[in-house]
Design a protein around this motif. Structure first.
Motif, PDB file in Angstrom:
ATOM      1  N   ASP A   1      61.067   6.714  43.361  1.00 47.02           N
ATOM      2  CA  ASP A   1      61.818   8.113  43.194  1.00 47.02           C
ATOM      3  C   ASP A   1      61.707   9.124  44.685  1.00 47.02           C
ATOM      4  OD1 ASP A   1      63.102   7.341  41.173  1.00 47.02           O
ATOM      5  OD2 ASP A   1      61.725   8.487  39.864  1.00 47.02           O
ATOM      6  N   VAL A   2      60.232   9.146  44.890  1.00 42.03           N
ATOM      7  CA  VAL A   2      59.817   9.944  46.048  1.00 42.03           C
ATOM      8  C   VAL A   2      60.259   9.380  47.378  1.00 42.03           C
ATOM      9  CG1 VAL A   2      57.995  11.313  46.757  1.00 42.03           C
ATOM     10  CG2 VAL A   2      58.377  11.421  44.517  1.00 42.03           C
ATOM     11  N   VAL A   3      59.700   8.159  47.567  1.00 42.55           N
ATOM     12  CA  VAL A   3      59.756   7.562  48.888  1.00 42.55           C
ATOM     13  C   VAL A   3      60.861   6.553  49.072  1.00 42.55           C
ATOM     14  CG1 VAL A   3      58.204   5.975  50.390  1.00 42.55           C
ATOM     15  CG2 VAL A   3      57.224   7.653  48.925  1.00 42.55           C
ATOM     16  N   ILE A   4      61.297   5.660  48.164  1.00 38.22           N
ATOM     17  CA  ILE A   4      62.040   4.733  48.380  1.00 38.22           C
ATOM     18  C   ILE A   4      63.610   5.074  48.116  1.00 38.22           C
ATOM     19  CG2 ILE A   4      62.676   2.228  48.094  1.00 38.22           C
ATOM     20  CD1 ILE A   4      59.778   1.671  47.441  1.00 38.22           C
ATOM     21  N   GLY A   5      63.748   5.391  46.952  1.00 35.39           N
ATOM     22  CA  GLY A   5      64.992   5.983  46.327  1.00 35.39           C
ATOM     23  C   GLY A   5      65.961   6.596  47.406  1.00 35.39           C
ATOM     24  N   PRO A   6      65.580   7.768  48.077  1.00 33.28           N
ATOM     25  CA  PRO A   6      66.353   8.417  48.982  1.00 33.28           C
ATOM     26  C   PRO A   6      67.178   7.476  49.868  1.00 33.28           C
ATOM     27  CG  PRO A   6      64.510   9.677  48.572  1.00 33.28           C
ATOM     28  CD  PRO A   6      64.122   8.377  47.786  1.00 33.28           C
ATOM     29  N   PHE A   7      66.454   6.611  50.561  1.00 38.19           N
ATOM     30  CA  PHE A   7      66.860   5.684  51.507  1.00 38.19           C
ATOM     31  C   PHE A   7      67.726   4.552  50.967  1.00 38.19           C
ATOM     32  CE2 PHE A   7      62.780   7.102  53.482  1.00 38.19           C
ATOM     33  CZ  PHE A   7      63.428   7.996  54.458  1.00 38.19           C
ATOM     34  N   VAL A   8      67.487   4.028  49.855  1.00 35.40           N
ATOM     35  CA  VAL A   8      68.288   3.186  49.045  1.00 35.40           C
ATOM     36  C   VAL A   8      69.800   3.648  48.589  1.00 35.40           C
ATOM     37  CG1 VAL A   8      68.504   1.606  47.183  1.00 35.40           C
ATOM     38  CG2 VAL A   8      66.181   1.886  48.398  1.00 35.40           C
ATOM     39  N   GLU A   9      69.613   4.803  48.053  1.00 32.00           N
ATOM     40  CA  GLU A   9      70.704   5.389  47.323  1.00 32.00           C
ATOM     41  C   GLU A   9      71.779   6.028  48.362  1.00 32.00           C
ATOM     42  OE1 GLU A   9      69.213   8.032  44.420  1.00 32.00           O
ATOM     43  OE2 GLU A   9      67.815   6.534  43.448  1.00 32.00           O
ATOM     44  N   PHE A  10      71.188   6.715  49.414  1.00 34.84           N
ATOM     45  CA  PHE A  10      72.091   7.588  50.085  1.00 34.84           C
ATOM     46  C   PHE A  10      72.241   6.821  51.700  1.00 34.84           C
ATOM     47  CE2 PHE A  10      70.227  10.444  47.233  1.00 34.84           C
ATOM     48  CZ  PHE A  10      71.395  10.922  46.444  1.00 34.84           C
ATOM     49  N   ASP A  11      73.533   6.720  52.143  1.00 31.20           N
ATOM     50  CA  ASP A  11      73.832   6.068  53.441  1.00 31.20           C
ATOM     51  C   ASP A  11      73.415   6.878  54.583  1.00 31.20           C
ATOM     52  OD1 ASP A  11      75.038   3.860  54.804  1.00 31.20           O
ATOM     53  OD2 ASP A  11      76.325   5.837  55.666  1.00 31.20           O
ATOM     54  N   PHE A  12      73.808   8.140  54.388  1.00 32.67           N
ATOM     55  CA  PHE A  12      73.088   9.410  55.427  1.00 32.67           C
ATOM     56  C   PHE A  12      71.719   9.331  55.650  1.00 32.67           C
ATOM     57  CE2 PHE A  12      72.927  11.989  51.715  1.00 32.67           C
ATOM     58  CZ  PHE A  12      71.784  12.570  51.966  1.00 32.67           C
ATOM     59  N   MET A  13      70.792   8.960  54.672  1.00 26.91           N
ATOM     60  CA  MET A  13      69.598   8.823  54.883  1.00 26.91           C
ATOM     61  C   MET A  13      69.141   7.601  55.389  1.00 26.91           C
ATOM     62  SD  MET A  13      67.895  11.570  53.640  1.00 26.91           S
ATOM     63  CE  MET A  13      66.085  10.858  53.269  1.00 26.91           C
ATOM     64  N   ARG A  14      69.961   6.522  55.227  1.00 28.68           N
ATOM     65  CA  ARG A  14      69.297   5.319  55.997  1.00 28.68           C
ATOM     66  C   ARG A  14      70.027   5.426  57.567  1.00 28.68           C
ATOM     67  NH1 ARG A  14      71.601   2.874  51.162  1.00 28.68           N
ATOM     68  NH2 ARG A  14      73.585   2.675  52.352  1.00 28.68           N
ATOM     69  N   ARG A  15      70.876   6.267  57.751  1.00 26.72           N
ATOM     70  CA  ARG A  15      71.603   6.169  59.101  1.00 26.72           C
ATOM     71  C   ARG A  15      70.318   7.048  59.991  1.00 26.72           C
ATOM     72  NH1 ARG A  15      76.716   5.178  60.471  1.00 26.72           N
ATOM     73  NH2 ARG A  15      77.846   3.884  59.064  1.00 26.72           N
ATOM     74  N   ALA A  16      69.928   8.110  59.244  1.00 24.75           N
ATOM     75  CA  ALA A  16      68.924   9.153  59.881  1.00 24.75           C
ATOM     76  C   ALA A  16      67.801   8.301  60.190  1.00 24.75           C
ATOM     77  CB  ALA A  16      68.920  10.255  58.973  1.00 24.75           C
ATOM     78  N   LEU A  17      67.189   7.539  59.096  1.00 28.24           N
ATOM     79  CA  LEU A  17      66.029   6.480  59.482  1.00 28.24           C
ATOM     80  C   LEU A  17      66.090   5.931  60.694  1.00 28.24           C
ATOM     81  CD1 LEU A  17      63.113   5.922  58.417  1.00 28.24           C
ATOM     82  CD2 LEU A  17      64.204   4.420  57.084  1.00 28.24           C
ATOM     83  N   ILE A  18      67.345   5.143  60.608  1.00 23.56           N
ATOM     84  CA  ILE A  18      67.330   4.162  61.731  1.00 23.56           C
ATOM     85  C   ILE A  18      67.338   4.848  62.892  1.00 23.56           C
ATOM     86  CG2 ILE A  18      68.913   2.465  62.758  1.00 23.56           C
ATOM     87  CD1 ILE A  18      69.786   1.659  59.666  1.00 23.56           C
ATOM     88  N   GLY A  19      68.200   6.037  63.257  1.00 22.05           N
ATOM     89  CA  GLY A  19      68.330   6.527  64.420  1.00 22.05           C
ATOM     90  C   GLY A  19      67.027   7.075  64.625  1.00 22.05           C
ATOM     91  N   SER A  20      66.231   7.720  63.837  1.00 23.16           N
ATOM     92  CA  SER A  20      64.912   8.292  64.153  1.00 23.16           C
ATOM     93  C   SER A  20      64.067   7.290  64.492  1.00 23.16           C
ATOM     94  CB  SER A  20      64.389   8.921  63.040  1.00 23.16           C
ATOM     95  OG  SER A  20      65.164   9.966  62.520  1.00 23.16           O
ATOM     96  N   LEU A  21      64.067   6.061  63.942  1.00 24.03           N
ATOM     97  CA  LEU A  21      63.072   5.059  64.460  1.00 24.03           C
ATOM     98  C   LEU A  21      63.501   4.536  65.752  1.00 24.03           C
ATOM     99  CD1 LEU A  21      62.685   2.936  61.065  1.00 24.03           C
ATOM    100  CD2 LEU A  21      61.075   4.680  61.926  1.00 24.03           C
TER     101      LEU A  21
END
Length: 291
Positions: free
Chosen positions: A5-25
């Motif tokens: 819930d704390v670490v993995i869930g936000p990136f799995v459940e929300f597309d905008f979090m995945r995009r932000a992560l990919i862009g930041s990386l």
């Protein structure tokens, strides 16, 4: 709450979090090595000045086409390169040093850019330009960030030797090769390119943070150049993940959260890093006094 819930869930459940992560990386992958070279060449503050120098160009693109990625990117790129060239010209033709020339252009650029955005945009638009919108990255922005990271790594590989020699012994490089000047200009172009890419995610005021804080972290973990690049990229990636998660759970602005996370990584490295951290410097001294 579980680890999921704390670490993995936000990136799995929300597309905008995945995009932000990919862009930041992607941003960390390109900006980290550039930041290491800036630090080794003692141009860290020049990077900050260049980050603000792109603001008038981005503002001009905003005035022409609104919050358009191509227009603001092109404008920022033109403005950044122009300021770098102007600062070099002023340094060569006057008694002013390069850092002072960049500082002067940085202040003028910041004031001019804020004024230009304020003429047409709202406070929301101004905040978008200054602090970015990493949670709103679209496909075009992600392609830009990935493309800049790729171009940066390939170009650094091609001009690696003259860049390293210029950091270590510029006099020797000048005596054996004429590659120093072109390599310096190419490197400045990479600085501007990465700052323009960072502007899309973090805005002009914070883009330099993801470039310089991970780079400043690296020397506390290794004194070898090649591993420094890896440490800088890893520190930027860690700060990106921590900042995104902190922003998601605490409800704070994402861009500043990423830079604050990078700052925490830097402070912890400064304290506990094995290659010159404060703790490791104090331990031998205490043993010597005890003996």
């Amino acid at each position: 709450m579980t680890f999921y819930d704390v670490v993995i869930g936000p990136f799995v459940e929300f597309d905008f979090m995945r995009r932000a992560l990919i862009g930041s990386l992607a941003l960390s992958l390109g900006a980290g090595p550039v930041g290491v070279f800036l630090m080794l060449r003692r141009m860290s503050l020049a990077g900050d000045a260049m980050a603000h120098a792109i603001l008038p160009g981005a503002a001009a693109g905003f005035l022409v086409a609104g919050l358009s990625l191509p227009a603001m990117t092109l404008g920022g790129l033109v403005a950044g390169v122009s300021v770098a060239l102007l600062a070099g010209l002023v340094t060569r033709m006057t008694v002013l040093k390069e850092d002072a020339a960049l500082a002067a252009f940085y202040l003028l650029s910041l004031a001019l850019g804020v004024t230009m955005v304020s003429l047409r945009g709202s406070n929301v638009d101004l905040l978008h330009v200054l602090f970015g919108s990493v949670l709103a990255l679209d496909d075009d922005a992600l392609l830009l960030l990935a493309g800049v990271a790729t171009v940066t790594l390939v170009t650094l590989a091609l001009v690696y030797r003259p860049l390293v020699l210029e950091c270590v012994d510029p006099g020797f490089l000048a005596s054996v090769s004429r590659a120093g000047g072109p390599a310096h200009l190419i490197f400045l172009g990479l600085v501007v390119l990465n700052l323009v890419a960072g502007f899309q995610a973090l805005g002009t005021l914070l883009a330099v943070g993801v470039m310089m804080l991970p780079a400043a972290t690296a020397p506390f973990w290794t004194q070898r150049l090649a591993p420094m690049f890896g440490v800088a990229v890893a520190a930027g990636a860690l700060a990106s993940v921590a900042g995104l998660l902190g922003s998601y759970h605490a409800g704070v602005p994402t861009g500043p959260a990423i830079i604050l996370a990078a700052g925490v990584v830097y402070l912890l490295s400064m304290a506990f890093g094995p290659a010159g951290g404060l703790v490791w410097r104090l331990v031998p001294a205490r043993r010597h006094r005890a003996a």
